[in-house]
Design an enzyme around this catalytic site. Structure first.
Site, PDB file in Angstrom:
ATOM      1  N   ASP A   1      29.919  48.824   8.060  1.00  0.00           N
ATOM      2  CA  ASP A   1      29.064  48.063   7.160  1.00  0.00           C
ATOM      3  C   ASP A   1      27.609  48.285   7.578  1.00  0.00           C
ATOM      4  O   ASP A   1      27.334  48.720   8.699  1.00  0.00           O
ATOM      5  CB  ASP A   1      29.433  46.580   7.241  1.00  0.00           C
ATOM      6  CG  ASP A   1      28.509  45.692   6.429  1.00  0.00           C
ATOM      7  OD1 ASP A   1      28.232  46.031   5.273  1.00  0.00           O
ATOM      8  OD2 ASP A   1      28.048  44.675   6.980  1.00  0.00           O
TER       9      ASP A   1
ATOM     10  N   ASP B   1      30.773  42.233   9.137  1.00  0.00           N
ATOM     11  CA  ASP B   1      30.443  40.890   9.604  1.00  0.00           C
ATOM     12  C   ASP B   1      30.507  39.821   8.529  1.00  0.00           C
ATOM     13  O   ASP B   1      30.497  38.641   8.851  1.00  0.00           O
ATOM     14  CB  ASP B   1      29.033  40.875  10.210  1.00  0.00           C
ATOM     15  CG  ASP B   1      27.961  41.040   9.149  1.00  0.00           C
ATOM     16  OD1 ASP B   1      27.001  40.246   9.128  1.00  0.00           O
ATOM     17  OD2 ASP B   1      28.076  41.963   8.326  1.00  0.00           O
TER      18      ASP B   1
ATOM     19  N   ASP C   1      33.118  41.680   3.682  1.00  0.00           N
ATOM     20  CA  ASP C   1      33.808  42.705   4.469  1.00  0.00           C
ATOM     21  C   ASP C   1      35.252  42.319   4.774  1.00  0.00           C
ATOM     22  O   ASP C   1      36.048  43.170   5.187  1.00  0.00           O
ATOM     23  CB  ASP C   1      33.080  42.935   5.804  1.00  0.00           C
ATOM     24  CG  ASP C   1      31.662  43.423   5.615  1.00  0.00           C
ATOM     25  OD1 ASP C   1      31.454  44.312   4.771  1.00  0.00           O
ATOM     26  OD2 ASP C   1      30.754  42.915   6.303  1.00  0.00           O
TER      27      ASP C   1
END
Length: 691
Positions: free
Chosen positions: A342, A575, A579
């Site tokens: 990410d 995080d 996600d």
């Protein structure tokens, strides 16, 4: 300019007040945890008494209670499996523990019981916590929404009762009640839970909004376009639950062969007892040989061959800030051959910072003076961009002059009087466009938080013929092409400079990407909900070439699934709530701990507690070392078991010698696995040749 509509709003307070209430299952509400804890406490009381030579009546009953409290759960599970004509390692371990006790090895059997009970309890706790987080996610969507009636009135209705076509009113600081499209109004919406974008996004008529996202300081009228059960936030919940249910449970090596091994061992023990009796052998020596066979062939050493290296690696990783949730996860980490990262909060710090201070030629302002003016105007606002500008001025040690007549317009920017001049700070597209239609000195009004600046939507020549404005638009466009958010500063209607703001890259990001590429043999993939321009700029800085930007949560799941269909074992690092579905569906998931959402932290298989990105390749390398030690231990245990079994079958193996050989192999593999507890193991894993 200081009416109730323009007073500064404490964004942090609004977020806190709107935050969902977590409903967590208490650990000791789980029966597995209660029984395992009881067994562990009893074992720890009995162990020193036993080792210090106390009489058997002092520690014997305690060990017996260990067998009962810690063994009945796996034993019952094994019996249920047996009823379904399946023989599993749970029942085998209980039988082995009882067999060990029958020949006087009470301590060994009790230790085996405690290990299995604790393992089952940890699995139950992890499952319960994940379920808590999934349920808590539903609280992000507000329980009620304000629906506008046909006669212009308002009514408060449960969000679940909203239907496609309804119009709702979203007031400042409220969470959006349903997925829909803005009909009227302007505001900025924090939609990090859905897209992961680090800054609130300006919204006006025609823009899409999502249920559960937090409205800023403007009022919005929104037309509902999706049923609440089909909202993006509801689909995140469904995806996480589905992934948790359908993801094939990974098993340790011994568990993969437990069925065949268990059946073979039981069959061989029965045959070794029954066949000699058919040919007239005496019962007592035949039973003794069968019992010796069961002891030396039992998988205790094999289980301990697997667990100590993995548990030692878990403990070592925990000391260095990485929480690995189980031995299964530690084993899986070593299998990873592709990483998907990410962007916001993972490769970056997740906090906007001023990266560029660009006074315009002819403005006669130095960088510090420009930043000081902008900070003065933004100081009353609690918007993330405003905080970034004020923090930058304070970092440079600049004096921030007092501001008067503060005002703000969502989607445009803020205005204030500073040292007798009207200072405007905000979106280049809106402010420059406004200068061609109205006097720039007219302060904007509205709720008080400066929005994220929007990219220019028209060439400078279309906005204004003023050379300074054209120069400012040009500079803003260049900053935006580089992935920055451009913020324009005007003094008395004249552009004097542009600020560039971006999320700051973590210092160790590039080195981590390089290390992961070396470990896995494939360069990491960037999967992010942020815009392609910002994602591309950051990817270029860290050396990532495969960039997948503008992804909603379901798109991240699709990207991970595509990689896994190509034969990759994917590690996802993220995080945010957005996600969580990808973390759940991936081969292994790691969450960043400090700013990670509850759902991400509970869904992930491991957590980087201190957000030290460099620990990720290290823990992967450590897992690979643990797997190599497991193989070594299995060879050692298998050699001992084979030798003792052959001796028992081909000759006469004395029971004490069989027990000594069995226990000796257990001690050897246990000590070999404990090597990974040392700090040197972590340092070796941190070096490139550890892969």
């Amino acid at each position: 300019m200081t009416s109730t509509l323009t007073q500064p709003t404490r964004t942090s307070d609004a977020v806190r007040d709107a935050a969902p209430t977590r409903r967590r299952t208490r650990i000791f509400a789980l029966p597995e945890a209660r029984w395992a804890a009881t067994a562990l406490v009893l074992f720890l009381i009995a162990l020193p008494l036993h080792l210090l030579g106390a009489p058997a009546w002092a520690w014997g009953p305690l060990y017996a209670l260990v067998y009962v409290t810690g063994g009945w759960e796996p034993g019952w599970a094994g019996l249920q499996a047996l009823r379904d004509r399946t023989l599993d390692v749970d029942l085998l371990m209980v039988v082995a523990a009882i067999g060990a006790a029958a020949i006087g090895q009470v301590l060994d059997g009790a230790l085996l019981i405690v290990i299995f009970a604790t393992s089952g309890a940890l699995e139950a706790i992890a499952t319960a916590r994940t379920a808590d987080s999934v349920r808590g996610l539903l609280d992000l969507a507000p329980a009620t929404a304000t629906r506008l009636t046909g006669d212009g009135g308002e009514e408060s209705v449960p969000s679940a009762d909203l239907r496609v076509g309804d119009t709702i009113l979203v007031r400042p600081g409220e969470r959006v009640g349903a997925d829909g499209r803005v009909l009227d109004g302007a505001s900025e919406v924090d939609q990090a839970t859905i897209t992961g974008e680090p800054l609130p996004v300006a919204k006006e008529a025609g823009d899409e909004v999502f249920a559960g996202t937090l409205n800023g300081t403007g009022a919005l009228r929104v037309r509902v376009e999706r049923d609440p059960s089909d909202s993006v936030i509801a689909r995140i919940v469904a995806m996480v639950e589905e992934a948790s249910e359908t993801k094939a449970p990974t098993q340790l090596f011994i568990e993969k062969v437990e069925q065949r091994y268990s059946i073979g061992m039981v069959a061989a023990t029965l045959a070794l007892f029954a066949l000699p009796l058919l040919f007239g052998a005496a019962v007592q020596p035949t039973l003794l040989r069968a019992m010796t066979f069961m002891i030396v062939a039992s998988p205790c050493a094999v289980v301990l061959a697997t667990m100590p290296p993995l548990l030692s690696a878990i403990a070592n990783a925990g000391r260095h800030g990485v929480l690995v949730k189980s031995a299964v996860v530690m084993e899986r980490l070593g299998q990873v051959d592709q990483v998907a990262l990410d962007k916001t909060g993972t490769l970056t710090e997740g906090t906007p910072r001023v990266t560029d201070v660009r006074p315009l030629d002819g403005s006669r302002l130095a960088e510090d003076a420009l930043l000081s003016l902008a900070a003065a105007a933004e100081h009353p606002s609690e918007h993330p961009l405003a905080r970034a500008i004020v923090d930058a001025a304070r970092t440079r040690g600049l004096a921030i002059p007092p501001a008067e007549d503060f005002g703000s317009a969502p989607g445009t920017g803020v205005t204030a009087t500073v040292d007798g001049s009207t200072v405007a700070v905000g979106s280049p597209a809106r402010l420059l466009h406004g200068t061609s239609r109205r006097p720039a000195a007219t302060p904007a009004t509205g709720p008080s938080a400066s929005p994220a600046a929007s990219p220019s939507t028209a060439p400078a020549t279309e906005l204004t013929a003023d050379p300074a404005s054209a120069l400012a638009a040009d500079l803003a466009a260049r900053l935006e092409q580089e992935g920055r958010t451009a913020v324009l500063v005007l003094v008395d209607g004249v552009p004097v400079g542009v600020l560039g703001i971006a999320d700051r890259l973590r210092e160790e990001a590039a080195a981590t990407v390089t290390a992961l590429s070396s470990l896995t043999g494939h360069a990491p993939v960037l999967i992010t909900g942020d815009n392609p321009r910002a994602a591309g700029r950051l990817a270029a800085e860290v050396g990532i070439t495969d960039v997948r930007a503008g992804l909603l949560p379901q798109d991240k799941v699709t990207a991970v699934s595509e990689l896994e269909r190509a034969g990759r074992k994917v590690l996802v690092v993220g995080d945010g709530v957005n996600d969580a579905p990808a973390l759940a569906v991936a081969h292994t998931g790691i969450a960043m701990g400090r700013a990670g959402s509850d759902l991400a932290l509970e869904t992930a298989d491991a957590v980087v507690v201190r957000d030290e990105l460099a620990t990720i390749p290290t823990v992967v390398a450590l897992s690979r070392r643990a797997r190599r030690l497991v193989v070594q231990n299995l060879v050692i245990a298998g050699t001992f078991i084979t030798g003792l079994v052959v001796w028992d079958l081909a000759g006469t193996l004395p029971l004490p010698l069989g027990v000594a050989g069995h226990e000796g192999s257990t001690v050897i593999v246990g000590l070999n696995g404990l090597r990974l507890l040392a700090d040197t193991a972590w340092r070796r894993a941190h070096t490139p040749d550890a892969s």
